[in-house]
Structures are given as C-alpha cells and as structure tokens.
Design a protein around this motif. Structure first.
Motif, PDB file in Angstrom:
ATOM      1  N   ALA A   1      -3.764   5.960  13.456  1.00 22.03           N
ATOM      2  CA  ALA A   1      -5.053   6.094  12.778  1.00 22.03           C
ATOM      3  C   ALA A   1      -4.902   6.559  11.336  1.00 22.03           C
ATOM      4  O   ALA A   1      -5.784   6.319  10.506  1.00 22.03           O
ATOM      5  CB  ALA A   1      -5.948   7.064  13.546  1.00 22.03           C
TER       6      ALA A   1
ATOM      7  N   ALA B   1      -9.126  -1.606  10.259  1.00 21.71           N
ATOM      8  CA  ALA B   1     -10.207  -0.992  11.030  1.00 21.71           C
ATOM      9  C   ALA B   1     -11.556  -1.136  10.335  1.00 21.71           C
ATOM     10  O   ALA B   1     -12.597  -1.181  10.999  1.00 21.71           O
ATOM     11  CB  ALA B   1      -9.896   0.478  11.284  1.00 21.71           C
TER      12      ALA B   1
ATOM     13  N   LEU C   1     -12.775  -0.013  16.339  1.00 18.43           N
ATOM     14  CA  LEU C   1     -11.663   0.787  16.838  1.00 18.43           C
ATOM     15  C   LEU C   1     -12.012   1.329  18.220  1.00 18.43           C
ATOM     16  O   LEU C   1     -13.035   1.988  18.401  1.00 18.43           O
ATOM     17  CB  LEU C   1     -11.371   1.946  15.884  1.00 18.43           C
ATOM     18  CG  LEU C   1     -10.326   2.969  16.337  1.00 18.43           C
ATOM     19  CD1 LEU C   1      -8.960   2.315  16.524  1.00 18.43           C
ATOM     20  CD2 LEU C   1     -10.239   4.126  15.333  1.00 18.43           C
TER      21      LEU C   1
ATOM     22  N   THR D   1     -11.491   3.946  20.707  1.00 18.31           N
ATOM     23  CA  THR D   1     -10.945   5.307  20.618  1.00 18.31           C
ATOM     24  C   THR D   1     -10.565   5.909  21.964  1.00 18.31           C
ATOM     25  O   THR D   1     -10.025   7.014  22.017  1.00 18.31           O
ATOM     26  CB  THR D   1     -11.964   6.238  19.938  1.00 18.31           C
ATOM     27  OG1 THR D   1     -13.186   6.231  20.691  1.00 18.31           O
ATOM     28  CG2 THR D   1     -12.248   5.773  18.512  1.00 18.31           C
TER      29      THR D   1
ATOM     30  N   TYR E   1      -3.634   3.057  19.862  1.00 20.64           N
ATOM     31  CA  TYR E   1      -4.545   2.559  18.845  1.00 20.64           C
ATOM     32  C   TYR E   1      -4.817   1.074  19.104  1.00 20.64           C
ATOM     33  O   TYR E   1      -3.894   0.265  19.157  1.00 20.64           O
ATOM     34  CB  TYR E   1      -3.896   2.757  17.479  1.00 20.64           C
ATOM     35  CG  TYR E   1      -4.773   2.505  16.282  1.00 20.64           C
ATOM     36  CD1 TYR E   1      -5.523   3.539  15.726  1.00 20.64           C
ATOM     37  CD2 TYR E   1      -4.824   1.254  15.675  1.00 20.64           C
ATOM     38  CE1 TYR E   1      -6.303   3.324  14.599  1.00 20.64           C
ATOM     39  CE2 TYR E   1      -5.601   1.031  14.552  1.00 20.64           C
ATOM     40  CZ  TYR E   1      -6.339   2.072  14.022  1.00 20.64           C
ATOM     41  OH  TYR E   1      -7.110   1.859  12.904  1.00 20.64           O
TER      42      TYR E   1
ATOM     43  N   THR F   1     -16.833   0.368  12.889  1.00 18.53           N
ATOM     44  CA  THR F   1     -17.367   1.299  13.881  1.00 18.53           C
ATOM     45  C   THR F   1     -16.324   1.575  14.971  1.00 18.53           C
ATOM     46  O   THR F   1     -15.223   1.023  14.952  1.00 18.53           O
ATOM     47  CB  THR F   1     -18.640   0.744  14.535  1.00 18.53           C
ATOM     48  OG1 THR F   1     -18.324  -0.444  15.280  1.00 18.53           O
ATOM     49  CG2 THR F   1     -19.678   0.408  13.471  1.00 18.53           C
ATOM     50  N   THR F   2     -16.700   2.423  15.913  1.00 18.63           N
ATOM     51  CA  THR F   2     -15.812   2.764  17.019  1.00 18.63           C
ATOM     52  C   THR F   2     -16.512   2.500  18.350  1.00 18.63           C
ATOM     53  O   THR F   2     -17.741   2.458  18.422  1.00 18.63           O
ATOM     54  CB  THR F   2     -15.376   4.241  16.967  1.00 18.63           C
ATOM     55  OG1 THR F   2     -16.539   5.077  17.056  1.00 18.63           O
ATOM     56  CG2 THR F   2     -14.627   4.540  15.678  1.00 18.63           C
ATOM     57  N   ASP F   3     -15.707   2.361  19.393  1.00 19.96           N
ATOM     58  CA  ASP F   3     -16.197   2.203  20.762  1.00 19.96           C
ATOM     59  C   ASP F   3     -15.447   3.220  21.609  1.00 19.96           C
ATOM     60  O   ASP F   3     -14.221   3.170  21.709  1.00 19.96           O
ATOM     61  CB  ASP F   3     -15.920   0.768  21.243  1.00 19.96           C
ATOM     62  CG  ASP F   3     -16.304   0.538  22.708  1.00 19.96           C
ATOM     63  OD1 ASP F   3     -16.812   1.472  23.348  1.00 19.96           O
ATOM     64  OD2 ASP F   3     -16.062  -0.585  23.199  1.00 19.96           O
ATOM     65  N   SER F   4     -16.176   4.157  22.228  1.00 22.17           N
ATOM     66  CA  SER F   4     -15.553   5.242  22.986  1.00 22.17           C
ATOM     67  C   SER F   4     -15.506   4.979  24.495  1.00 22.17           C
ATOM     68  O   SER F   4     -15.133   5.858  25.265  1.00 22.17           O
ATOM     69  CB  SER F   4     -16.288   6.561  22.724  1.00 22.17           C
ATOM     70  OG  SER F   4     -17.637   6.465  23.166  1.00 22.17           O
TER      71      SER F   4
END
Length: 392
Positions: A73, A82, A87, A89, A269, A283-286
């Motif tokens: 990261a 990214a 991303l 996570t 990652y 953005t991110t996806d958890s």
C-alpha cells in the motif's frame, strides 16, 4: 508428439502419489524439445467468439509473488494504480508458500500442499478449465519466460543465464500445469502459453476471455523485490486502464500469491481495475475475500458450474456481485492472529487424509452445480468434505 511428452512427465510425477506422498523437484532431463514446441503451435486455439458475462466479458488475473499489505500500500506504483480502481482491503491469501495458493485459485482447494515442490494432481481433480468448457468460455494462462506451450518441466533458464542464478520460470507458480486433468488433454494444455504468445494473439485480435498472467521470477518479486514487481505490474497494466477502448467490459485483478510475513494475518494487496465506474475509482471495498474468490467471481460472472469445493461458498467481488446477487458473508479478521498463515495438513501432505471429494449438491455463484463430466467422475462417492449448500 507433445501429448505423449506431457503424459510421460505427468506419469513420472504421478509415481510420487503412492504413499508416502513425498514430492520432489523433478527436472526432466532434456525435456526442452524445439520440435515439440513447433508441433504444438499448430494446435493453438483461435479465440473467435465472445461469451457475454454478467458484468464484464474479459477477466485478466495478474499474480505477483509476495508482499505484506502495508508495504504494498505504501508503494508509489501501486498507489498510482489504486487511483484508477478499487482496493480490496480485506482480501487474504490461503496459506504459505506460493504454490498452494495458486492451486486454490484455479482448483478450489490447496489440497494440503505445504511447499513449492513438484506435484501432479490426478485426473479426477478438476479445475476451472472444466467449468469454462460448459459455456465455451475461452481461457488461457500466460507465463513470462515459459519456453514453449504446455511446458511442464520444473524450471527454465533463458539461454545465456548462468547456471547458479535463479531460473526465470518456475513450475510452482504455473497453476494449471499441476493438474493432470489439464495436462492429459490437448484442448486444455494448449492454453498454457508464454507471455510472448499473449502479445502475438492480442495483436492478431484472437485472445481468450479469461486470462491468468504470470511475470517471471524476477518481475514477480520472488527473486527481486516489491519495487520491481510493482513497477512491472504498473508498466503492464497502464496502457489498458488508460484507454476506454482497451478496458471496455474488462476486469483486471492484480493480487499477490501470499504475504511476506508468515506469523501474521495473510492479508494481500489486491486491486480491481479496468471497466470501473468513475464514482468507484480510487475507492476501497472492505468485504472479506480470499483467493477462492477468484474462482467464485469467475463462475458468477460467466454463469458457470461450480467446482464443488471452496469456491462454492466464497464471496464474489462486490463489483461483479451487483449483477449476480450471490449471498456474500463478511467477516473481520483479528490482526493479532496468524489467519491463513498456517500450513494445514491435507491430502498432499499426509497419507492419512483422503482425497477431498467435491460436493455434487452444491450450487455455486453461477447458480449451477458441478459440470456433468465432474459429476460422472465422482458419482459413486458417498461423502463430500465440502458439506455446505449455498443459498441466494
């Protein structure tokens, strides 16, 4: 000619399947055969048709070697990528070292493998190849510095490379070649090619829909470092993600085989790139995912049968799942735990563990059961290690 060579090498490795299962690093003597390479090239499949996927038509998977999530990261090249994607996570590898993770991606299980030794899984173990055949989705695996199509030797050094230097090609990181169900079938093993073939086929306009792309052992970071691997990935991907024409209805998945640290959670990652809506870029996806999600997302996108293994209950990437409506289940991993870092005993590591039988009654993310050929192979089996049933 090539088929007989592939089978003879697989048979050599299959001798190790008798108890005890001690697999060795076999390098077939004199295996490199230019005549065989020329012969098999005449059977290259021509990818003329395209099967429409639920979200995308083309899925490319680029797998690097190992890196801890936080180190990756912080890398500038990966940060640049990214910004153009999503991303993940909360994505985890399955174990250590690399090879069992690759088996999980395309076979739905690590089969208890705990090392990077030479293995050849028997013909009754299926892979995503059988699932693709159900819907005629064309697939291919491209490995940098693989000497020729369907090469199943242990390693390969390009001409002029010193003998005491690391081999650029390693069978341990070439997943489909480890399955005799692939290597005993001409229509399957012709899809295991060098990265040079990828560029040639792309230029000709005849390229498969589902790809796994593997850098050599220098460019993937295993015999170099994270910076080298990240730069290779960025150089490879940027021409595609910067052009709408190139990324239209394509999804690029960039991930690592496993984390570098073994006494910590095996979080890796992972980026989704390509035809990403602008509002989701950067953005991110958890949601929880692991390497089995590569298989589950694949079967969901193309409405394929399941392998009947861990792919049956593995979460589908949310970006794709908006079109598929699979029942994802989130989970939180304790950062103080060695989650997925253990080397678990299984069929390939213990003579007391039976070969895991797929669940023939499991409906996977593609809303289908196992392929007909797989069901026939295991029709007399009375018990499956994978007992869950997935509900939508």
């Amino acid at each position: 000619m090539k088929a007989s060579i592939a089978l003879s090498v697989s048979a050599l490795a299959a001798g190790a399947l008798a108890a005890p299962r001690n697999f060795t690093t076999i390098q077939p003597t004199g295996y490199f055969d230019p005549a065989a390479a020329t012969a098999v090239q005449t059977t290259y499949p021509k990818y003329h048709h395209t099967v429409k996927g639920r979200l995308v038509d083309h899925m490319w998977h680029i797998v690097l070697d190992s890196a801890d999530f936080d180190d990756a990261a912080a890398n500038e090249d990966l940060q640049a990528l990214a910004k153009e994607g999503i991303l993940l996570t909360n994505y985890y590898a399955l174990t250590h070292p690399a090879q069992p993770n690759y088996l999980g991606m395309v076979g739905g299980d690590t089969f208890g493998l705990t090392n990077d030794s030479f293995v050849a899984l028997p013909k009754n173990i299926s892979t995503l190849a059988e699932c693709f055949e159900d819907q005629r989705v064309m697939w291919a695996q491209y490995t940098e510095d693989q000497p020729f199509t369907a090469y199943d030797g242990w390693e390969y050094r390009t001409p002029g490379t010193p003998d005491d230097s690391p081999a650029q090609y390693s069978r341990a990181k070439n997943p489909f070649v480890a399955f005799d169900s692939v290597m005993s079938s001409v229509k399957r093993f012709v899809n295991l090619k060098s990265l040079k073939s990828f560029y040639n086929e792309q230029e000709s306009g005849h390229i498969a829909q589902w790809l796994m792309i593997r850098p050599n052992t220098i460019n993937d970071g295993s015999n170099s470092n994270l910076s080298t691997a990240a730069k290779w990935a960025r150089d490879f991907l940027e021409p595609y993600i910067s052009s709408k024409k190139e990324y239209h209805r394509k999804l690029f998945v960039l991930t690592f085989a496993h984390a570098a640290t073994e006494d910590a959670p095996n979080r890796v990652y992972t980026l989704l790139l390509g035809d990403i809506p602008k509002k989701h870029r950067g953005t991110t996806d958890s949601m929880y995912y692991d390497h089995y999600s590569i298989a589950s997302t694949t079967v969901a996108n193309y409405d394929l049968p399941t392998l009947g293994r861990h792919d049956c209950r593995s979460n589908v990437f949310a970006l794709v799942n908006k079109k598929c409506h699979f029942h994802n289940t989130n989970r939180t991993i304790d950062p103080s735990d060695n989650y997925n870092s253990q080397r678990n005993t299984g069929w390939l590591s213990s003579t007391e563990v039976p070969l895991p039988i797929p669940n023939l009654n499991c409906k996977g993310a593609g809303r289908k059961y196992v392929p007909t050929k797989v069901k026939k192979t295991w029709r007399k089996a009375s018990y499956s290690y994978y007992q869950w049933v997935v509900n939508y």
